[in-house]
Design a protein around this motif. Structure first.
Motif, mmCIF file in Angstrom:
data_model
loop_
_atom_site.group_PDB
_atom_site.id
_atom_site.type_symbol
_atom_site.label_atom_id
_atom_site.label_comp_id
_atom_site.label_asym_id
_atom_site.label_seq_id
_atom_site.Cartn_x
_atom_site.Cartn_y
_atom_site.Cartn_z
ATOM 1 N N ARG A 10 -9.369 -42.097 14.074
ATOM 2 C CA ARG A 10 -10.022 -41.662 12.834
ATOM 3 C C ARG A 10 -10.513 -40.229 12.922
ATOM 4 N N HIS A 11 -10.963 -39.819 14.093
ATOM 5 C CA HIS A 11 -11.581 -38.496 14.228
ATOM 6 C C HIS A 11 -10.912 -37.633 15.281
ATOM 7 N N MET A 12 -9.952 -38.192 16.017
ATOM 8 C CA MET A 12 -9.275 -37.486 17.105
ATOM 9 C C MET A 12 -10.286 -36.984 18.140
ATOM 10 N N LEU A 13 -11.265 -37.811 18.446
ATOM 11 C CA LEU A 13 -12.284 -37.487 19.428
ATOM 12 C C LEU A 13 -12.015 -38.227 20.730
ATOM 13 N N LEU A 14 -12.434 -37.648 21.835
ATOM 14 C CA LEU A 14 -12.318 -38.307 23.129
ATOM 15 C C LEU A 14 -13.467 -39.278 23.324
ATOM 16 N N ASN A 15 -13.167 -40.380 23.973
ATOM 17 C CA ASN A 15 -14.275 -41.258 24.354
ATOM 18 C C ASN A 15 -14.916 -40.698 25.624
ATOM 19 N N ALA A 16 -16.031 -41.250 26.045
ATOM 20 C CA ALA A 16 -16.784 -40.711 27.186
ATOM 21 C C ALA A 16 -15.969 -40.761 28.476
ATOM 22 N N ARG A 17 -15.234 -41.841 28.672
ATOM 23 C CA ARG A 17 -14.439 -41.969 29.899
ATOM 24 C C ARG A 17 -13.349 -40.891 29.959
ATOM 25 N N SER A 18 -12.689 -40.650 28.833
ATOM 26 C CA SER A 18 -11.649 -39.630 28.788
ATOM 27 C C SER A 18 -12.233 -38.237 28.971
ATOM 28 N N PHE A 19 -13.391 -38.001 28.382
ATOM 29 C CA PHE A 19 -14.045 -36.712 28.566
ATOM 30 C C PHE A 19 -14.347 -36.468 30.042
ATOM 31 N N LYS A 20 -14.853 -37.469 30.723
ATOM 32 C CA LYS A 20 -15.173 -37.341 32.147
ATOM 33 C C LYS A 20 -13.913 -37.057 32.959
ATOM 34 N N LEU A 21 -12.813 -37.698 32.601
ATOM 35 C CA LEU A 21 -11.547 -37.470 33.282
ATOM 36 C C LEU A 21 -11.088 -36.024 33.107
ATOM 37 N N ILE A 22 -11.169 -35.515 31.896
ATOM 38 C CA ILE A 22 -10.788 -34.123 31.646
ATOM 39 C C ILE A 22 -11.711 -33.171 32.394
ATOM 40 N N GLN A 23 -12.998 -33.492 32.434
ATOM 41 C CA GLN A 23 -13.948 -32.664 33.169
ATOM 42 C C GLN A 23 -13.585 -32.620 34.655
ATOM 43 N N LEU A 24 -13.197 -33.737 35.222
ATOM 44 C CA LEU A 24 -12.789 -33.769 36.635
ATOM 45 C C LEU A 24 -11.511 -32.961 36.857
ATOM 46 N N PHE A 25 -10.545 -33.075 35.939
ATOM 47 C CA PHE A 25 -9.334 -32.251 36.039
ATOM 48 C C PHE A 25 -9.705 -30.774 36.041
ATOM 49 N N PHE A 26 -10.571 -30.402 35.120
ATOM 50 C CA PHE A 26 -10.988 -29.003 35.016
ATOM 51 C C PHE A 26 -11.608 -28.525 36.324
ATOM 52 N N GLN A 27 -12.488 -29.311 36.891
ATOM 53 C CA GLN A 27 -13.141 -28.925 38.138
ATOM 54 C C GLN A 27 -12.133 -28.769 39.270
ATOM 55 N N GLN A 28 -11.107 -29.609 39.297
ATOM 56 C CA GLN A 28 -10.069 -29.495 40.323
ATOM 57 C C GLN A 28 -9.208 -28.254 40.122
ATOM 58 N N ASN A 33 -13.959 -21.499 41.220
ATOM 59 C CA ASN A 33 -15.309 -21.872 40.786
ATOM 60 C C ASN A 33 -15.889 -20.858 39.790
ATOM 61 N N MET A 34 -15.040 -20.427 38.858
ATOM 62 C CA MET A 34 -15.457 -19.425 37.877
ATOM 63 C C MET A 34 -15.767 -20.042 36.514
ATOM 64 N N LYS A 35 -15.743 -21.382 36.426
ATOM 65 C CA LYS A 35 -15.955 -22.085 35.155
ATOM 66 C C LYS A 35 -14.904 -21.682 34.128
ATOM 67 N N ALA A 36 -13.695 -21.403 34.632
ATOM 68 C CA ALA A 36 -12.578 -21.012 33.776
ATOM 69 C C ALA A 36 -11.269 -21.355 34.474
ATOM 70 N N ILE A 37 -10.240 -21.586 33.665
ATOM 71 C CA ILE A 37 -8.904 -21.834 34.184
ATOM 72 C C ILE A 37 -7.978 -20.827 33.526
ATOM 73 N N ASP A 38 -7.196 -20.119 34.328
ATOM 74 C CA ASP A 38 -6.273 -19.161 33.729
ATOM 75 C C ASP A 38 -5.022 -19.879 33.220
ATOM 76 N N ASP A 39 -4.225 -19.150 32.463
ATOM 77 C CA ASP A 39 -3.051 -19.758 31.846
ATOM 78 C C ASP A 39 -2.038 -20.259 32.866
ATOM 79 N N VAL A 40 -1.928 -19.595 34.005
ATOM 80 C CA VAL A 40 -0.968 -19.998 35.032
ATOM 81 C C VAL A 40 -1.331 -21.367 35.600
ATOM 82 N N ALA A 41 -2.592 -21.575 35.927
ATOM 83 C CA ALA A 41 -3.034 -22.870 36.457
ATOM 84 C C ALA A 41 -2.901 -23.956 35.394
#
Length: 70
Positions: A10-28, A33-41
């Motif tokens: 209905r809203h194309m929103l992530l649930n909490a579990r999916s958000f946490k998964l994406i957050q873990l991917f981002f951290q990996q 440790n710049m709180k950013a991911i470049d286009d290559v990565a």
């Protein structure tokens, strides 16, 4: 992988579990440790995790890159 993120249809929103998964991917992916991911990565990760072509992956990257910093 992306199909398993359980977007609320209905809203194309992530649930909490999916958000946490994406957050873990981002951290990996944020190896400097710049709180950013470049286009290559981002492209390398998405090529392994999805069947999307580079053009579509870069479109997705551009949607996330709200400040244009790359």
């Amino acid at each position: 992988l992306l199909q398993r993120l359980h977007l609320d249809p209905r809203h194309m929103l992530l649930n909490a579990r999916s958000f946490k998964l994406i957050q873990l991917f981002f951290q990996q992916l944020d190896v400097r440790n710049m709180k950013a991911i470049d286009d290559v990565a981002f492209v390398a990760f998405m090529q392994m995790a999805t069947d999307l072509h580079d053009r579509k992956i870069l479109q997705i990257f551009d949607m996330f890159d709200v400040d244009g910093s790359g």
